[in-house]
Write a protein that holds these residues in place. Structure first.
Motif, PDB file in Angstrom:
ATOM      1  N   THR A  14       0.852  -1.260   0.017  1.00 17.68           N
ATOM      2  CA  THR A  14       0.010   0.049   0.109  1.00 17.68           C
ATOM      3  C   THR A  14       1.002   1.175  -0.002  1.00 17.68           C
ATOM      4  O   THR A  14       0.673   2.213  -0.809  1.00 17.68           O
ATOM      5  CB  THR A  14      -0.955  -0.072   1.003  1.00 17.68           C
ATOM      6  OG1 THR A  14      -1.542  -1.159   1.152  1.00 17.68           O
ATOM      7  CG2 THR A  14      -1.893   1.256   1.283  1.00 17.68           C
ATOM      8  N   HIS A  15       1.770   1.112   0.690  1.00 16.65           N
ATOM      9  CA  HIS A  15       2.924   2.325   0.935  1.00 16.65           C
ATOM     10  C   HIS A  15       3.405   2.611  -0.564  1.00 16.65           C
ATOM     11  O   HIS A  15       3.475   3.608  -0.880  1.00 16.65           O
ATOM     12  CB  HIS A  15       3.928   2.072   1.817  1.00 16.65           C
ATOM     13  CG  HIS A  15       4.888   3.462   2.246  1.00 16.65           C
ATOM     14  ND1 HIS A  15       4.473   4.369   2.547  1.00 16.65           N
ATOM     15  CD2 HIS A  15       5.911   3.515   1.394  1.00 16.65           C
ATOM     16  CE1 HIS A  15       5.707   5.217   2.491  1.00 16.65           C
ATOM     17  NE2 HIS A  15       6.653   4.661   2.000  1.00 16.65           N
ATOM     18  N   ILE A  16       3.963   1.660  -1.116  1.00 17.08           N
ATOM     19  CA  ILE A  16       4.554   1.648  -2.357  1.00 17.08           C
ATOM     20  C   ILE A  16       3.774   2.055  -3.739  1.00 17.08           C
ATOM     21  O   ILE A  16       4.072   2.932  -4.355  1.00 17.08           O
ATOM     22  CB  ILE A  16       5.361   0.301  -2.903  1.00 17.08           C
ATOM     23  CG1 ILE A  16       6.587  -0.041  -1.644  1.00 17.08           C
ATOM     24  CG2 ILE A  16       5.814   0.462  -4.374  1.00 17.08           C
ATOM     25  CD1 ILE A  16       6.884  -1.395  -2.029  1.00 17.08           C
ATOM     26  N   THR A  18       0.994   3.866  -3.113  1.00 13.68           N
ATOM     27  CA  THR A  18       0.314   5.440  -2.925  1.00 13.68           C
ATOM     28  C   THR A  18       1.520   6.533  -3.008  1.00 13.68           C
ATOM     29  O   THR A  18       1.384   7.392  -3.121  1.00 13.68           O
ATOM     30  CB  THR A  18      -0.339   5.377  -1.520  1.00 13.68           C
ATOM     31  OG1 THR A  18       0.675   4.982  -0.526  1.00 13.68           O
ATOM     32  CG2 THR A  18      -1.430   4.770  -1.573  1.00 13.68           C
ATOM     33  N   ASN A  19       3.002   5.807  -2.772  1.00 13.34           N
ATOM     34  CA  ASN A  19       3.858   6.730  -3.053  1.00 13.34           C
ATOM     35  C   ASN A  19       4.787   6.209  -4.010  1.00 13.34           C
ATOM     36  O   ASN A  19       6.168   5.989  -3.784  1.00 13.34           O
ATOM     37  CB  ASN A  19       4.850   6.961  -1.577  1.00 13.34           C
ATOM     38  CG  ASN A  19       3.769   7.444  -0.530  1.00 13.34           C
ATOM     39  OD1 ASN A  19       2.963   8.262  -0.716  1.00 13.34           O
ATOM     40  ND2 ASN A  19       3.938   6.488   0.609  1.00 13.34           N
ATOM     41  N   PRO A  20       4.568   6.412  -5.211  1.00  9.22           N
ATOM     42  CA  PRO A  20       5.626   5.832  -6.412  1.00  9.22           C
ATOM     43  C   PRO A  20       6.533   7.033  -6.427  1.00  9.22           C
ATOM     44  O   PRO A  20       6.316   7.723  -7.559  1.00  9.22           O
ATOM     45  CB  PRO A  20       4.609   5.533  -7.635  1.00  9.22           C
ATOM     46  CG  PRO A  20       3.414   6.335  -7.410  1.00  9.22           C
ATOM     47  CD  PRO A  20       3.287   6.670  -6.003  1.00  9.22           C
ATOM     48  N   GLU A  21       7.755   6.829  -6.360  1.00  9.06           N
ATOM     49  CA  GLU A  21       8.985   7.466  -6.398  1.00  9.06           C
ATOM     50  C   GLU A  21      10.097   6.865  -6.913  1.00  9.06           C
ATOM     51  O   GLU A  21      10.679   5.791  -6.219  1.00  9.06           O
ATOM     52  CB  GLU A  21       9.177   8.304  -5.106  1.00  9.06           C
ATOM     53  CG  GLU A  21       8.081   9.502  -4.607  1.00  9.06           C
ATOM     54  CD  GLU A  21       8.267  10.008  -3.090  1.00  9.06           C
ATOM     55  OE1 GLU A  21       9.593   9.818  -3.196  1.00  9.06           O
ATOM     56  OE2 GLU A  21       7.345  10.160  -2.510  1.00  9.06           O
ATOM     57  N   PRO A  24      13.096   7.346  -3.239  1.00 11.05           N
ATOM     58  CA  PRO A  24      12.253   7.520  -2.022  1.00 11.05           C
ATOM     59  C   PRO A  24      12.616   8.341  -1.091  1.00 11.05           C
ATOM     60  O   PRO A  24      14.039   7.995  -0.807  1.00 11.05           O
ATOM     61  CB  PRO A  24      11.659   6.197  -1.762  1.00 11.05           C
ATOM     62  CG  PRO A  24      12.639   5.393  -2.227  1.00 11.05           C
ATOM     63  CD  PRO A  24      13.304   5.933  -3.521  1.00 11.05           C
ATOM     64  N   SER A  28      10.479   6.915   4.020  1.00  8.41           N
ATOM     65  CA  SER A  28       9.746   5.736   3.321  1.00  8.41           C
ATOM     66  C   SER A  28      10.779   4.523   3.354  1.00  8.41           C
ATOM     67  O   SER A  28      10.333   3.436   3.313  1.00  8.41           O
ATOM     68  CB  SER A  28       9.579   6.476   2.114  1.00  8.41           C
ATOM     69  OG  SER A  28       8.979   5.455   0.970  1.00  8.41           O
ATOM     70  N   TYR A  44      15.033  -0.303  -2.144  1.00 10.29           N
ATOM     71  CA  TYR A  44      15.429   0.281  -0.781  1.00 10.29           C
ATOM     72  C   TYR A  44      16.615  -0.577  -0.246  1.00 10.29           C
ATOM     73  O   TYR A  44      16.498  -1.552  -0.354  1.00 10.29           O
ATOM     74  CB  TYR A  44      14.001   0.003   0.286  1.00 10.29           C
ATOM     75  CG  TYR A  44      12.546   0.847  -0.403  1.00 10.29           C
ATOM     76  CD1 TYR A  44      12.655   2.139  -0.306  1.00 10.29           C
ATOM     77  CD2 TYR A  44      11.861   0.133  -1.211  1.00 10.29           C
ATOM     78  CE1 TYR A  44      11.517   2.777  -0.721  1.00 10.29           C
ATOM     79  CE2 TYR A  44      10.780   0.796  -1.614  1.00 10.29           C
ATOM     80  CZ  TYR A  44      10.544   2.129  -1.306  1.00 10.29           C
ATOM     81  OH  TYR A  44       9.485   2.670  -1.958  1.00 10.29           O
TER      82      TYR A  44
END
Length: 147
Positions: A14-16, A18-21, A24, A28, A44
């Motif tokens: 869910t974190h990945i 909602t925050n596609p960078e 990061p 994150s 990461y």
């Protein structure tokens, strides 16, 4: 990743999503490494893993970047300028999306005028080549009966 629970995997996914960078921030990276601590094929760094695994991760990341000659990684999203949300890095040769009505019509016309993705191989070649190879095995026995 095998030792992570499904709840941890769900939080990380869910974190990945909602925050596609591509790069990061540190908080994150720490959140992901806390959820899934020892996963090598990841952008990461595995901060909570033993030191040899961290070295392996660094080498694998270096080899991935070396294989792309330092160019940014592009995916199918990078080739879709009208995708929402817009891609972080556009692929080479893809123009920035223009949202006016006339620009959209021009984009669709250009897409329809493109040559279709088909090969220019004669249709008999994929049929004849395997059959000729099989026929050659009938005439030339690679495994003779007499030793």
């Amino acid at each position: 990743m095998e030792e992570a629970t499904w709840q941890q995997r769900l939080h990380a996914l869910t974190h990945i999503l909602t925050n596609p960078e591509p790069t990061p921030p540190l908080h994150s990276q720490f959140f992901i490494s806390a959820q899934i601590p020892c996963y090598l094929n990841w952008h990461y760094p595995p901060l909570l893993c033993p030191k040899p695994l961290l070295h392996k991760w660094a080498i694998s990341l270096f080899l991935k970047r070396l294989s792309r000659f330092g160019l940014p990684e592009t995916s199918w999203r990078s080739k879709c300028p009208y995708h929402q949300p817009s891609p972080v890095v556009l692929a080479k040769g893809v123009a920035e999306a223009e949202w006016g009505d006339e620009e959209k019509r021009l984009y669709v016309r250009q897409r329809l005028r493109r040559k279709p993705l088909v090969s220019n191989v004669h249709p008999l070649i994929p049929i004849l080549v395997p059959n000729l190879l099989l026929l050659s095995v009938f005439f030339w026995n690679p495994y003779p009966d007499d030793p």
